[in-house]
Design a protein around this motif. Sequence first.
Motif, mmCIF file in Angstrom:
data_model
loop_
_atom_site.group_PDB
_atom_site.id
_atom_site.type_symbol
_atom_site.label_atom_id
_atom_site.label_comp_id
_atom_site.label_asym_id
_atom_site.label_seq_id
_atom_site.Cartn_x
_atom_site.Cartn_y
_atom_site.Cartn_z
ATOM 1 N N THR A 199 0.830 -1.204 0.000
ATOM 2 C CA THR A 199 0.000 0.000 0.000
ATOM 3 C C THR A 199 0.864 1.252 0.000
ATOM 4 O O THR A 199 0.602 2.195 -0.751
ATOM 5 N N ALA A 200 1.907 1.270 0.797
ATOM 6 C CA ALA A 200 2.805 2.422 0.854
ATOM 7 C C ALA A 200 3.508 2.617 -0.494
ATOM 8 O O ALA A 200 3.657 3.749 -0.964
ATOM 9 N N ALA A 201 3.908 1.538 -1.121
ATOM 10 C CA ALA A 201 4.561 1.632 -2.431
ATOM 11 C C ALA A 201 3.590 2.162 -3.481
ATOM 12 O O ALA A 201 3.962 2.992 -4.317
ATOM 13 N N ALA A 202 2.345 1.714 -3.428
ATOM 14 C CA ALA A 202 1.341 2.179 -4.387
ATOM 15 C C ALA A 202 1.059 3.665 -4.188
ATOM 16 O O ALA A 202 0.950 4.414 -5.160
ATOM 17 N N VAL A 203 0.956 4.091 -2.953
ATOM 18 C CA VAL A 203 0.719 5.511 -2.666
ATOM 19 C C VAL A 203 1.900 6.342 -3.138
ATOM 20 O O VAL A 203 1.721 7.411 -3.733
ATOM 21 N N VAL A 230 4.233 10.138 -7.192
ATOM 22 C CA VAL A 230 5.232 10.451 -8.213
ATOM 23 C C VAL A 230 4.549 10.666 -9.560
ATOM 24 O O VAL A 230 4.872 11.613 -10.284
ATOM 25 N N TRP A 231 3.588 9.819 -9.894
ATOM 26 C CA TRP A 231 2.866 9.957 -11.158
ATOM 27 C C TRP A 231 2.127 11.288 -11.227
ATOM 28 O O TRP A 231 2.169 11.971 -12.246
#
Length: 38
Positions: free
Chosen positions: A8-12, A17-18
């Motif tokens: 979840t942290a990586a996705a956020v 960044v996107w």
Amino acid sequence: MKKLLLLTAAAVGAFAVWRKVEADKAEQNLWAEATDSV
């Protein structure tokens, strides 16, 4: 459970960044349009 939190942290982080890249691209397009010497 830790893997889910990490994912979840990586996705956020990737989403943030996107969004930053998209905002910078939009701002660059605005500057290019404003300073275009037609």
